[in-house]
Design an enzyme around this catalytic site. Structure first.
Site, mmCIF file in Angstrom:
data_model
loop_
_atom_site.group_PDB
_atom_site.id
_atom_site.type_symbol
_atom_site.label_atom_id
_atom_site.label_comp_id
_atom_site.label_asym_id
_atom_site.label_seq_id
_atom_site.Cartn_x
_atom_site.Cartn_y
_atom_site.Cartn_z
ATOM 1 N N TRP A 209 33.672 89.411 93.257
ATOM 2 C CA TRP A 209 34.920 88.654 93.279
ATOM 3 C C TRP A 209 34.868 87.547 94.346
ATOM 4 O O TRP A 209 35.198 86.404 94.107
ATOM 5 C CB TRP A 209 36.080 89.613 93.549
ATOM 6 C CG TRP A 209 37.400 88.911 93.616
ATOM 7 C CD1 TRP A 209 38.142 88.460 92.565
ATOM 8 C CD2 TRP A 209 38.127 88.556 94.792
ATOM 9 N NE1 TRP A 209 39.271 87.852 93.009
ATOM 10 C CE2 TRP A 209 39.297 87.900 94.382
ATOM 11 C CE3 TRP A 209 37.893 88.745 96.160
ATOM 12 C CZ2 TRP A 209 40.233 87.423 95.276
ATOM 13 C CZ3 TRP A 209 38.829 88.273 97.051
ATOM 14 C CH2 TRP A 209 39.986 87.625 96.612
ATOM 15 N N PHE B 81 32.187 86.210 95.602
ATOM 16 C CA PHE B 81 31.196 85.223 95.201
ATOM 17 C C PHE B 81 31.777 84.244 94.187
ATOM 18 O O PHE B 81 31.615 83.048 94.283
ATOM 19 C CB PHE B 81 29.990 85.950 94.600
ATOM 20 C CG PHE B 81 28.865 85.026 94.246
ATOM 21 C CD1 PHE B 81 28.017 84.556 95.235
ATOM 22 C CD2 PHE B 81 28.678 84.620 92.940
ATOM 23 C CE1 PHE B 81 26.990 83.700 94.921
ATOM 24 C CE2 PHE B 81 27.653 83.753 92.623
ATOM 25 C CZ PHE B 81 26.806 83.300 93.624
ATOM 26 N N HIS C 119 52.206 21.982 112.220
ATOM 27 C CA HIS C 119 50.816 22.370 111.984
ATOM 28 C C HIS C 119 50.512 22.417 110.478
ATOM 29 O O HIS C 119 49.554 21.807 110.002
ATOM 30 C CB HIS C 119 50.553 23.739 112.635
ATOM 31 C CG HIS C 119 49.170 24.280 112.446
ATOM 32 N ND1 HIS C 119 48.237 24.270 113.459
ATOM 33 C CD2 HIS C 119 48.559 24.853 111.373
ATOM 34 C CE1 HIS C 119 47.110 24.807 113.010
ATOM 35 N NE2 HIS C 119 47.289 25.175 111.740
ATOM 36 N N GLU C 120 51.371 23.114 109.744
ATOM 37 C CA GLU C 120 51.113 23.259 108.304
ATOM 38 C C GLU C 120 51.260 21.927 107.575
ATOM 39 O O GLU C 120 50.464 21.611 106.691
ATOM 40 C CB GLU C 120 52.065 24.306 107.689
ATOM 41 C CG GLU C 120 51.898 25.717 108.247
ATOM 42 C CD GLU C 120 50.480 26.270 108.155
ATOM 43 O OE1 GLU C 120 49.740 25.880 107.225
ATOM 44 O OE2 GLU C 120 50.093 27.082 109.022
ATOM 45 N N HIS D 48 48.159 19.923 107.990
ATOM 46 C CA HIS D 48 47.148 20.305 106.996
ATOM 47 C C HIS D 48 47.445 19.640 105.661
ATOM 48 O O HIS D 48 46.554 19.109 105.002
ATOM 49 C CB HIS D 48 47.196 21.822 106.746
ATOM 50 C CG HIS D 48 46.503 22.650 107.778
ATOM 51 N ND1 HIS D 48 45.252 22.364 108.251
ATOM 52 C CD2 HIS D 48 46.892 23.798 108.405
ATOM 53 C CE1 HIS D 48 44.902 23.298 109.136
ATOM 54 N NE2 HIS D 48 45.892 24.181 109.248
ATOM 55 N N ASP E 247 41.259 27.784 112.016
ATOM 56 C CA ASP E 247 40.857 26.503 111.424
ATOM 57 C C ASP E 247 39.575 26.006 112.071
ATOM 58 O O ASP E 247 38.658 25.539 111.395
ATOM 59 C CB ASP E 247 41.948 25.447 111.661
ATOM 60 C CG ASP E 247 43.273 25.842 111.022
ATOM 61 O OD1 ASP E 247 43.245 26.638 110.069
ATOM 62 O OD2 ASP E 247 44.311 25.356 111.493
HETATM 63 ZN ZN ZN Z 1 45.951 25.922 110.393
#
Ligand code: ZN
Ligand code: ADP
Ligand code: MG
Length: 625
Positions: free
Chosen positions: A138, A140, A434-435, A438, A510
């Protein structure tokens, strides 16, 4: 193919177990039937010892209800029911003891000692023995079932999928047509092996699927099994290597044995690099022997296949560069199938596959989504469709809308939106400049990818994001495009400097990317022709094609290194001047756009152009953070 008979040893074990159970039942019922005598036995063994003459005396006085003789043991039952005990000489008979008086009503019983003793001495042992065996079996069996125990280490942990359980087919794998074409042959072989063996063709033994994580290697392997209608044994390389030395090898043996019993079938070893690393290589730490033995066993098993063996071994890895050469020799994983990250068309197909089982609204354009997801693998795309469904449900909708998918792309690609994150006004304003920097520079650079979207909603660790969508996946890039990309990347920093006369850490990513582009222009693409010549510098380590870059080995002189650095500095400086020029020339427009962006937080291409010039531009995928 019928359901494979996978567990004959276990079944045999079952039979043994039930036989033992039966024996146990019979034995215990015999034991029970003799129970009354046994309770008497107990009284006998505890009986008080008296001289034999006392028993004879009580007999003649009629004070006994019974005398029991067992070999030399004499027991006497008193009228009160209690026993006394004594011993007689073996030669003494009932007659010599005077217990055969025909007038005396007291019965004298002579027990068959042999039988009694057998039961008394052995029945208990037998029952105990059977109980122990039963318990052992059992334990086993439950260990074998739980599989997690040390007792079962030699058994393979392969997961088995019956032929009828595999619903995956090539239809579920979108794109990767080349890979499918190559695997078609294996499918055909598994379906009709005779066709190949009859003509004397050498049967493929192993196919190695190579591709970045999430590109559908596991999926493809299952699909091969599904197409061919054969069982699929799968195990992960890391599962071979565990706990005890020698376990891996015995697992391999067990796995191949099971597979051969169920041929034709497929064995799939996922993450084979876990066991198949170059042997004797330095720096991988302990566990060498174990891995080596496992690998050797795999090789031995594959070599042991004869012409008639209809088992195909498939393996997957994203690190073909670290694999042991022995694995790649003919007769082993001699077929290598490369699975690339999906291109635009494939991405659209994959999205469609995962839209199949979902309720999609009207007017869904998956091509737009595909364009926004350059560089993502199949698993990411599946995730996007799932997230879209979650968004739709969250919004209380019955079907998924385009907006949900767009939202999901942004979540999966950039980490989820954190509208709640408080950023102070100054930070917000810097991010906006900043954006927009870009956006303007990127828009004005001819070769740059078209602008898609500007956002100052913080996501993940990036404060804002400006997306550029490439028109199509590009495999070659011009020098001018590299320069324009660098210029666009520097647009953010340029705007910050011009407006605030100070510089922030916001441009670090960046700068990293701009530098990387400039560096590869010099080192890989021979674009600094005058100084460095059309020469490749640095030896790449490993599969850059898989998105796993292990770095460079420096194979050039100090002089060349100086020239490379000089080129990078020169290039970036020039592009920075150019970017600043674009910003200064459009200062007032930038102010208007920033004001608008601060108000609406996310700006589409159309809204940008409305202010910037008033012209329609085609859409496309790539982001500059
Ligand atoms: Zn940037
Ligand atoms: P790998 O084994 O290469 O890491 P998987 O096969 O586990 O990748 O892929 C994970 C999931 O991604 C798959 O279950 C499937 O849903 C999805 N997927 C990946 N590639 C594709 C594809 N080409 N077509 C459809 N679904 C895909
Ligand atoms: Mg996988």
């Amino acid at each position: 193919m019928a359901s494979p008979n996978l567990l004959p040893p276990q079944r045999r074990q079952n039979q043994v177990f039930s036989a033992l159970l039966l024996i146990f039942l019979i034995a215990s019922s015999v034991y029970y039937m003799t129970a009354p005598e046994r309770s008497e036995d107990e009284k006998l063994t505890t009986a008080k010892e008296v001289p034999l003459s006392e028993i004879t005396q009580k007999y003649s006085q009629g004070k006994l209800s019974e005398i029991l003789v067992r070999g030399s043991n004499v027991y006497a039952k008193m009228l009160s029911g209690s026993y006394v005990q004594s011993y007689k000489e073996l030669g003494d008979s009932i007659g010599t003891l005077g217990w055969n008086d025909p007038k005396n009503p007291t019965p004298v019983r002579v027990d068959n000692i042999e039988l009694k003793n057998f039961f008394k001495d052995h029945l208990g042992d037998l029952v105990f023995f059977i109980l122990m065996i039963g318990l052992g079996m059992w334990v086993f069996r439950s260990l074998a079932r739980s599989q997690s125990s040390a007792m079962s280490f030699g058994k393979s942990r392969a997961r088995v999928a019956d032929a009828k359980d595999i619903k995956t087919t090539f239809k579920d794998v979108a794109g990767c047509d080349e890979a499918k074409n190559e695997l078609e042959e294996i499918v055909d072989f598994l379906k009709s092996p005779k066709k190949y063996t009859a003509i004397g063709a050498k049967i493929p033994r192993g196919a190695l699927l190579v591709g970045a994580p999430g590109t559908g290697k596991t999926l493809l392997a299952r699909a091969v099994a599904g197409e061919a209608g054969v069982p699929f044994f799968s195990i992960s390389g890391s599962e071979f290597v565990e706990m005890f030395v020698g376990v891996g090898a015995s697992r391999v043996r067990d796995l191949f044995l099971k597979a051969k019993r169920n041929a034709p079938c497929i064995i799939f070893i996922d993450e084979i690099d876990a066991v198949g690393r170059q042997r004797g290589g330095a720096g991988f730490g302990g566990g060498h022997d174990e891995r080596e033995q496992t690998l050797n066993q795999i090789l031995t098993e594959m070599d042991g296949f004869d012409k008639e063996t209809k088992v195909i071994v498939m393996a997957a890895t994203n690190r073909p560069d670290v694999l042991d050469v022995a694995l790649l020799r003919p007769g082993r994983f001699d077929r290598r199938v490369f699975i690339d990250k999906p291109d635009l068309v494939a991405r659209k197909l994959i999205l469609e596959v995962h839209a199949r089982n979902k309720k999609m609204g009207k007017g869904i354009d998956l091509e737009v989504i595909a364009k926004q997801t350059v560089g993502l693998a199949g698993a990411d795309l599946e995730n996007i469709m799932n997230e879209a469904a979650i968004f739709a449900a969250k919004h209380g909708m019955k079907t998924i809308a385009q907006g949900d998918i767009v939202e999901a792309v942004e979540k999966v690609a950039l980490g989820s939106e954190k509208r709640s994150r408080k950023i102070n006004e100054k930070e917000k304003s810097i991010t906006a400049y900043h954006e927009v920097g870009h956006a303007i520079v990127g828009h004005l650079c001819e070769e740059s990818d078209p602008l898609h979207k500007i956002s100052i909603i913080s996501r993940g660790f990036a404060l804002g994001v400006t997306w550029f969508l490439p028109k199509e996946d590009q495999y070659t890039t011009t020098k001018q495009k590299f320069l324009d990309e660098i210029c666009g990347l520097l647009g953010g920093r340029a705007a910050e400097e011009i407006v605030f006369h100070e510089i922030t850490t916001g441009a670090s990513n960046d700068i990293e990317r701009a530098s990387a582009i400039a560096r590869s222009m010099a080192m890989r693409y021979g674009m600094d022709q005058e100084e460095l010549g059309i020469v490749s510098y640095g030896e790449r380590q490993g599969g850059a094609a898989l998105g796993v870059d292990l770095g460079m080995t420096r194979n050039y002189s100090e002089d060349a290194a100086k020239k490379i650095d000089a080129f990078v500095q020169r290039t970036i400086a020039a592009q920075y001047v150019r970017a600043k020029g674009f910003i200064e020339a459009n200062r007032s427009k930038m102010e208007t756009i920033v004001a608008k962006l601060l108000e609406i937080e996310t700006m589409s291409l159309e809204e940008f152009l409305e202010i910037f010039e008033g012209k329609k531009v085609e859409k496309k995928t790539k982001k500059i953070v």
